[in-house]
Design an enzyme around this catalytic site. Structure first.
Site, mmCIF file in Angstrom:
data_model
loop_
_atom_site.group_PDB
_atom_site.id
_atom_site.type_symbol
_atom_site.label_atom_id
_atom_site.label_comp_id
_atom_site.label_asym_id
_atom_site.label_seq_id
_atom_site.Cartn_x
_atom_site.Cartn_y
_atom_site.Cartn_z
ATOM 1 N N GLU A 1 0.698 -1.154 -0.116
ATOM 2 C CA GLU A 1 0.049 -0.045 -0.017
ATOM 3 C C GLU A 1 1.100 1.251 0.077
ATOM 4 O O GLU A 1 0.430 2.116 -0.831
ATOM 5 C CB GLU A 1 -0.871 0.132 1.276
ATOM 6 C CG GLU A 1 -1.843 1.059 1.167
ATOM 7 C CD GLU A 1 -2.473 1.525 2.611
ATOM 8 O OE1 GLU A 1 -2.734 2.435 2.997
ATOM 9 O OE2 GLU A 1 -2.394 0.580 3.343
ATOM 10 N N ASP B 1 0.585 3.804 -3.005
ATOM 11 C CA ASP B 1 0.216 5.336 -2.977
ATOM 12 C C ASP B 1 0.794 6.048 -3.634
ATOM 13 O O ASP B 1 0.454 6.985 -4.159
ATOM 14 C CB ASP B 1 0.130 5.588 -1.148
ATOM 15 C CG ASP B 1 -0.130 7.152 -0.990
ATOM 16 O OD1 ASP B 1 -1.378 7.285 -1.033
ATOM 17 O OD2 ASP B 1 0.679 7.921 -0.763
ATOM 18 N N ASP C 1 -7.383 1.105 0.529
ATOM 19 C CA ASP C 1 -6.121 0.570 0.902
ATOM 20 C C ASP C 1 -5.771 -0.591 0.013
ATOM 21 O O ASP C 1 -4.420 -0.963 -0.533
ATOM 22 C CB ASP C 1 -5.964 0.110 2.402
ATOM 23 C CG ASP C 1 -5.991 1.051 3.358
ATOM 24 O OD1 ASP C 1 -5.890 2.430 2.844
ATOM 25 O OD2 ASP C 1 -6.141 0.898 4.477
ATOM 26 N N GLU D 1 -4.715 0.585 -3.613
ATOM 27 C CA GLU D 1 -3.409 1.023 -3.575
ATOM 28 C C GLU D 1 -2.417 -0.205 -3.480
ATOM 29 O O GLU D 1 -1.442 -0.186 -4.313
ATOM 30 C CB GLU D 1 -3.293 2.104 -2.584
ATOM 31 C CG GLU D 1 -3.909 3.126 -2.715
ATOM 32 C CD GLU D 1 -3.646 4.233 -1.551
ATOM 33 O OE1 GLU D 1 -3.475 5.436 -1.952
ATOM 34 O OE2 GLU D 1 -3.356 3.976 -0.296
#
EC number: 3.1.26.3
Length: 226
Positions: A42, A46, A115, A118
Site C-alpha cells: 500500500e 500510494d 488500501d 493501492e
C-alpha cells in the site's frame, strides 16, 4: 467461487495478469489475516497512484496552475473514489481477511477497499515496473479525468452542481443507482441524478458508480446553465 477463479476475475477486471502470483496474494491480504500483509505494498502503491494521476492531470490540463492540479488530484485519490473503483472491480470478493473482519463486513469497508486497491498498484509496480503500473492506474482513472471541466475552476461535476444549487437556494440532488450493464468483469454502472427543484432527471453511465454519478451531474449542470 474458489479463490483461483476470483483472482482470475479480478485480474481480468484490472486489465493486468501477474507474473508473480505471490504479489497478488500479498496485495489482497489484510493485516488481520496474517503476517505477510499488504501494508508495505500500500505504501508503494500510494506513490504510484499519486504520480500516475498527477501525470494524467498534467497532460489533460496544460493551462491549469499547480494549485488547481493539486486540488483535482486530492479529489481523485481520496478514499471514497478508491473504494468505489475497488467496488466496481469487486475487489472485496478476493480479499483475505481475519475472522473478525469478515464477520464485521470488512470486505465492504471503504478504508480496507481503498488500501487494497493501492496495494494492487504497488504489486503491479514490483511485478512489472512503473510503466505497467501507471497503465493500470490510468485505465481506471482516465475516465474520471475526462469528466473534469477545466473551465469550472478544475471542479468536478458533482461539486459544480452542488454549488449551482446552493447559490440558488435549491435542494441538493439525489443520486440513485438504476442498474448495471455488461459482464461481471467489465460492468458499467447507470446512475440517475434527481433534482426536486427545478424538476430534472439526468442519467450517467460509467465504469464505477462514482464515474456514473459524475456524468449524470455533468448533464444536470449543462441543463441548468442553458
Amino acid at each position: 467461487m474458489n479463490n483461483a477463479l476470483l483472482d482470475a476475475r479480478l485480474q481480468q477486471a484490472l486489465g493486468y495478469t501477474f507474473s508473480r502470483s505471490g504479489l497478488l496474494q500479498q496485495a489482497l491480504t489484510h493485516r488481520s489475516y496474517g503476517a505477510l500483509n499488504n501494508e508495505r505494498l500500500e505504501f508503494l502503491g500510494d506513490s504510484v497512484l499519486n504520480c500516475s494521476v498527477a501525470r494524467a492531470l498534467y497532460d489533460a490540463f496544460p493551462d491549469l496552475p499547480e494549485g488547481s492540479l493539486s486540488r483535482l488530484r486530492a479529489n481523485l485519490v481520496r478514499q471514497e473514489t478508491l473504494a468505489e473503483i475497488a467496488g466496481a472491480l469487486r475487489l472485496g470478493d478476493s480479499l483475505r481477511l481475519g475472522e473478525g473482519e469478515l464477520k464485521s463486513g470488512g470486505f465492504r469497508r471503504p478504508s480496507i477497499l481503498a488500501d487494497a486497491l493501492e496495494s494492487l498498484f504497488g504489486a503491479v509496480f514490483l511485478d512489472a515496473g512503473f510503466d505497467e503500473a501507471q497503465r493500470v492506474v490510468r485505465r481506471l482513472f482516465d475516465p474520471l479525468v475526462a469528466q473534469i471541466d477545466p473551465k469550472a475552476s478544475g471542479k468536478d461535476p458533482k461539486t459544480r452542481l452542488q454549488e449551482i444549487l446552493q447559490s440558488r437556494r435549491l435542494p441538493l440532488p439525489e443520486y440513485r443507482l438504476v442498474g448495471t450493464e455488461g459482464e461481471a468483469h467489465d460492468q458499467s454502472f447507470i446512475v440517475e441524478c434527481l433534482l426536486a427543484k427545478p424538476v430534472l432527471s439526468t442519467r450517467g453511465t460509467g465504469k464505477s458508480r462514482r464515474a456514473a454519478e459524475q456524468e449524470a451531474a455533468r448533464q444536470a449542470c449543462a441543463e441548468l446553465q442553458r
